[in-house]
Structure formats: C-alpha cells, structure tokens
Design a protein around this motif. Structure first.
Motif, PDB file in Angstrom:
ATOM      1  N   ALA A 135       9.942   3.533  33.958  1.00 49.31           N
ATOM      2  CA  ALA A 135       8.684   2.885  33.571  1.00 49.31           C
ATOM      3  C   ALA A 135       8.188   1.986  34.696  1.00 49.31           C
ATOM      4  N   GLU A 136       9.100   1.285  35.358  1.00 52.99           N
ATOM      5  CA  GLU A 136       8.721   0.415  36.475  1.00 52.99           C
ATOM      6  C   GLU A 136       8.200   1.225  37.658  1.00 52.99           C
ATOM      7  N   ILE A 137       8.886   2.290  37.983  1.00 51.66           N
ATOM      8  CA  ILE A 137       8.522   3.099  39.151  1.00 51.66           C
ATOM      9  C   ILE A 137       7.139   3.725  38.998  1.00 51.66           C
ATOM     10  N   PHE A 138       6.844   4.247  37.802  1.00 52.76           N
ATOM     11  CA  PHE A 138       5.583   4.966  37.595  1.00 52.76           C
ATOM     12  C   PHE A 138       4.508   4.107  36.943  1.00 52.76           C
ATOM     13  N   HIS A 139       4.784   2.803  36.772  1.00 56.25           N
ATOM     14  CA  HIS A 139       3.825   1.896  36.131  1.00 56.25           C
ATOM     15  C   HIS A 139       3.384   2.470  34.783  1.00 56.25           C
ATOM     16  N   ALA A 140       4.353   2.973  34.039  1.00 57.96           N
ATOM     17  CA  ALA A 140       4.088   3.577  32.731  1.00 57.96           C
ATOM     18  C   ALA A 140       4.334   2.559  31.615  1.00 57.96           C
ATOM     19  N   GLU A 141       3.530   2.663  30.565  1.00 55.04           N
ATOM     20  CA  GLU A 141       3.716   1.755  29.421  1.00 55.04           C
ATOM     21  C   GLU A 141       4.895   2.175  28.554  1.00 55.04           C
ATOM     22  N   ARG A 142       5.259   3.456  28.617  1.00 55.67           N
ATOM     23  CA  ARG A 142       6.392   3.922  27.823  1.00 55.67           C
ATOM     24  C   ARG A 142       7.227   4.934  28.603  1.00 55.67           C
ATOM     25  N   ALA A 143       8.538   4.848  28.429  1.00 53.01           N
ATOM     26  CA  ALA A 143       9.455   5.830  29.010  1.00 53.01           C
ATOM     27  C   ALA A 143      10.516   6.138  27.968  1.00 53.01           C
ATOM     28  N   THR A 144      10.658   7.408  27.640  1.00 51.88           N
ATOM     29  CA  THR A 144      11.638   7.853  26.648  1.00 51.88           C
ATOM     30  C   THR A 144      12.579   8.861  27.296  1.00 51.88           C
ATOM     31  N   VAL A 145      13.863   8.673  27.057  1.00 50.85           N
ATOM     32  CA  VAL A 145      14.863   9.628  27.538  1.00 50.85           C
ATOM     33  C   VAL A 145      15.690  10.079  26.334  1.00 50.85           C
ATOM     34  N   TYR A 146      15.819  11.393  26.166  1.00 51.01           N
ATOM     35  CA  TYR A 146      16.674  11.867  25.082  1.00 51.01           C
ATOM     36  C   TYR A 146      17.692  12.873  25.604  1.00 51.01           C
ATOM     37  N   LEU A 147      18.790  12.938  24.883  1.00 49.36           N
ATOM     38  CA  LEU A 147      19.928  13.779  25.262  1.00 49.36           C
ATOM     39  C   LEU A 147      20.154  14.805  24.157  1.00 49.36           C
ATOM     40  N   PRO A 148      20.051  16.098  24.445  1.00 48.32           N
ATOM     41  CA  PRO A 148      20.321  17.099  23.398  1.00 48.32           C
ATOM     42  C   PRO A 148      21.829  17.309  23.221  1.00 48.32           C
ATOM     43  N   ASP A 149      22.189  17.953  22.127  1.00 45.80           N
ATOM     44  CA  ASP A 149      23.599  18.282  21.936  1.00 45.80           C
ATOM     45  C   ASP A 149      23.970  19.464  22.831  1.00 45.80           C
ATOM     46  N   ARG A 150      25.224  19.882  22.778  1.00 45.31           N
ATOM     47  CA  ARG A 150      25.691  20.954  23.675  1.00 45.31           C
ATOM     48  C   ARG A 150      24.941  22.262  23.451  1.00 45.31           C
ATOM     49  N   ASP A 151      24.507  22.492  22.220  1.00 47.67           N
ATOM     50  CA  ASP A 151      23.816  23.751  21.905  1.00 47.67           C
ATOM     51  C   ASP A 151      22.307  23.666  22.167  1.00 47.67           C
ATOM     52  N   LEU A 152      21.845  22.501  22.640  1.00 48.51           N
ATOM     53  CA  LEU A 152      20.423  22.278  22.936  1.00 48.51           C
ATOM     54  C   LEU A 152      19.550  22.478  21.700  1.00 48.51           C
ATOM     55  N   GLU A 153      20.077  22.110  20.552  1.00 48.86           N
ATOM     56  CA  GLU A 153      19.336  22.301  19.312  1.00 48.86           C
ATOM     57  C   GLU A 153      18.862  20.988  18.694  1.00 48.86           C
ATOM     58  N   THR A 154      19.680  19.968  18.755  1.00 47.94           N
ATOM     59  CA  THR A 154      19.305  18.684  18.161  1.00 47.94           C
ATOM     60  C   THR A 154      19.377  17.564  19.193  1.00 47.94           C
TER      61      THR A 154
END
Length: 296
Positions: A135-154
């Motif tokens: 968010a700091e680097i891109f001057h963005a108001e929001r930054a979200t990071v998510y991690l999927p499970d091993r099967d890339l389903e949830t």
C-alpha cells in the motif's frame, strides 16, 4: 486549464488540484512571481512553473530559476510563439523527474520489503507486512493479500491493510470461502498475470466488498509456476494503475513468493520434526516394555 486573476487565486487552485504546469506573470496583484515561487516551495507544492517577465528583467528570471522555476519567458515581440515548445519541454522534464524519483522510491521500498519479509517465517505475519508495504509503495488506499489452500479451492488466510481503519476487517469473512465465488481471484489463478481494472464499479470481476474502490490492480504470487497467493491493490482517488505499476508489482510478487515459500518449507520441516519427535517418544516408551502384550 484554470485561469487565476491573482497569485493568491493561483496558489489556492494549485493546492486544490494537480496540474501539469503553471504559467505565471511576474507582476500580479498581491504577490509577484518570485513570492509565488517561495510560497509553492514553503507549502511543498510540486508543479513546474514558467515565469513570464518584462523586457530587461533578466535578474528576476535568474532568481526565479534559483527558486525552482522550470523556465522563464521574456516579454518581447512575438514571445507567445515561444510558449508552446517551452511548456512542452517543461512538462516532459517534470514527468521524467517524477519517474526517476518514483523509481528510486520504489527501489528503496522494495529493499525494505525484502528485508522485512526475511525477518520472519510466520506466514500470517508475512502477509501483514506485504499488505502494508505494498500500500505504501503504490500509494494505494487498500491492499489485500490472501493465501489459498493446497488445492487452490478455498481461501486459507487473508490480510487487509486499509487507509480507513473502519474497512480493515471488511474482508475477514472471505477466509474459508471458495475462490470460485470471487471472479477476480479465479481470473488471477487462471492467467497468472497482473490484472488492471481502471473502473472497478463497471467490472464483473469485482466483488461487492471492492465497489468502494475506483481502480484495482491484482497480482498473482506464484512459486514454481503455481499460484500460492494473490495481492489486490485498490485506490479511491483519481490515481489510476499503469503498466509500469503492473510490472513493478510482479517484481514484488516474486520477492513475496520466495519469502512465502521459505516460510512454508520451514513450517513443513517443523511439523515433520514434531512428528519425528513423537515417533521417538513412542519408540523410547516401547523400549521399556518387556512383554509385548503390555502394549495392548
């Protein structure tokens, strides 16, 4: 183009909006051109200024350049013909300077990000660092990071940094949900390429939780060509994401992939060590058993 009758009006306009250039006469009511330049410098308003001075005011022109003016034009016969190329050159120079400054800023931030990620092997903490720093680097108001499970389903884990604290937990409900429910996440998994959405409200890929954003940049984080996480950046203001942003976001994703993969391997090694320790304890206890029937 916004005309201003006085330097004070011009200064107020420059504080309200962002302009490519400002063209100012030296003699203005209430404040002359040099005073305007000093006021811009004091208020840290960065805009290239071209000062128009009267014939014989070379001293004023030199002083203007010292105060940060991009250029000056002396009022003489046909001087207006000189303005278009001078304005174009000043805008081009300012844009180049901003790009150089932004590149230096991003390189510094990237180094800081890599260092911060390397200090921990806790995956959730790494996600928090990645969201905040991105968010700091891109001057963005929001930054979200998510991690999927091993099967890339949830979605196994998710972290959001938002300039508005009230929105920080807005996406916490995503944890445990299927990625197929979020078209933008599914798109990033399928393409493995950065995705720019200049108008989030009109995109079918954007979930309701992102409709308060104006523009979105989505970046898959891959290890060994397999998606292991995704970064979503959003702005609420007029700032739009560019292809340069997408390219730099890919560099950040590569750094993040290395850190996340190292953390995963470490956690797997720790889990394996616990299992081995358990087996050792069992074997140690069994060594004290003299009659096999006592086991049962």
């Amino acid at each position: 183009v916004v005309p201003a009758a006085t330097a004070v009006e011009g200064l107020e306009a420059l504080e309200r909006e962002t302009f490519d250039i400002a063209l100012a006469d030296y003699r203005m009511p209430g404040m002359d051109g040099l005073e305007l330049l000093r006021a811009l410098k004091a208020r840290r308003i960065e805009v290239p200024v071209i000062l128009v001075t009267g014939l014989g005011n070379e001293r004023v022109a030199v002083e203007a350049l010292k105060l940060g003016a991009a250029d000056y034009v002396i009022k003489e016969a046909g001087y207006w013909r000189l303005l278009p190329p001078i304005i174009e050159r000043a805008i081009r120079t300012a844009q180049m300077r901003r790009r150089i400054e932004e590149a230096h800023h991003r390189t510094t931030r990237l180094h800081e990000l890599a260092q911060a990620l390397s200090r921990t092997l806790d995956v959730h903490e790494q996600l928090q660092i990645l969201a905040r720093k991105s968010a700091e680097i891109f001057h963005a108001e929001r930054a979200t990071v998510y991690l999927p499970d091993r099967d890339l389903e949830t979605i196994a884990d998710i972290v959001t940094y938002d300039a508005d604290p009230r929105c920080a937990d807005l996406l916490s409900s995503w944890k445990g949900k299927r990625i197929a429910e979020f078209p933008i996440g599914l798109k990033l998994q399928e393409t493995s390429e950065p995705l720019i959405l200049p108008d989030a409200a009109r995109s079918e890929l954007v979930p309701p939780e992102f409709l308060d954003l104006r523009a979105i940049l989505g970046v898959p984080i891959c290890a060994k060509k397999k998606p292991i996480a995704a970064l979503l950046l959003g702005t609420r203001g007029p700032r739009a994401f560019t292809q340069e942003d997408a390219m730099f976001a890919r560099v950040i994703a590569e750094q993040a992939a290395i850190a996340l993969e190292n953390a995963r391997l470490y956690q797997e090694a720790q889990q394996r060590l616990l299992e081995l320790n358990g087996l050792y304890e069992i074997a140690h206890l069994l060594s004290w058993v003299r009659n096999p029937r006592d086991i049962y």
